[in-house]
Design an enzyme around this catalytic site. Structure first.
Site, PDB file in Angstrom:
ATOM      1  N   HIS A  32      53.271  45.088  33.867  1.00  0.00           N
ATOM      2  CA  HIS A  32      53.829  44.896  32.527  1.00  0.00           C
ATOM      3  C   HIS A  32      52.735  45.244  31.535  1.00  0.00           C
ATOM      4  CE1 HIS A  32      51.639  41.095  32.022  1.00  0.00           C
ATOM      5  NE2 HIS A  32      51.985  40.829  33.273  1.00  0.00           N
ATOM      6  N   ALA A  33      52.851  44.833  30.300  1.00  0.00           N
ATOM      7  CA  ALA A  33      51.960  45.279  29.231  1.00  0.00           C
ATOM      8  C   ALA A  33      50.478  45.045  29.510  1.00  0.00           C
ATOM      9  CB  ALA A  33      52.358  44.627  27.910  1.00  0.00           C
TER      10      ALA A  33
END
Length: 114
Positions: A32-33
């Site tokens: 994810h980020a």
């Protein structure tokens, strides 16, 4: 899945290599980020080209591009093939593989388990 690095010398210069490895993503939510930023930031710290293929795909993504890495939606259990070509390629591959195996150091930074 292979556990070692495959190294092919392409030029007589001892630091200019082409190498590749595979690693399984075990982080709870994949890249994810934050893990994507951590991965690309580390990749950018090396002068070689770095590319990533996901789950046996023949499509190679720029490992230094946050857009490409996040856009690939790499989930837990995905197998990443990481290859590097150029100066310090072996060190780059080793560092990126270790980063993934350490779950992007998120447990240390954020006090949570992945």
């Amino acid at each position: 899945m292979t556990s070692g690095l495959r190294i092919e010398k392409r030029e007589p210069h001892p630091l200019h290599l082409n190498c590749q490895t595979e690693v399984e993503v075990k982080h709870g939510v994949g890249l994810h980020a934050r893990p994507s930023v951590t991965f690309t930031r580390l990749a950018k710290s090396f002068p070689c080209s770095i590319e990533v293929a996901v789950n046996g795909s023949d499509v190679w993504l720029n490992g230094k591009s946050i857009i490409k890495i996040m856009g690939a939606r790499i989930r837990k259990g995905s197998i990443l093939r990481i290859r590097a070509d150029g100066i310090l390629a072996e060190e780059a591959i080793r560092a990126l593989k270790e980063l993934i195996e350490r779950n992007f150091d998120e447990e240390k930074k954020h006090g949570r388990t992945a």
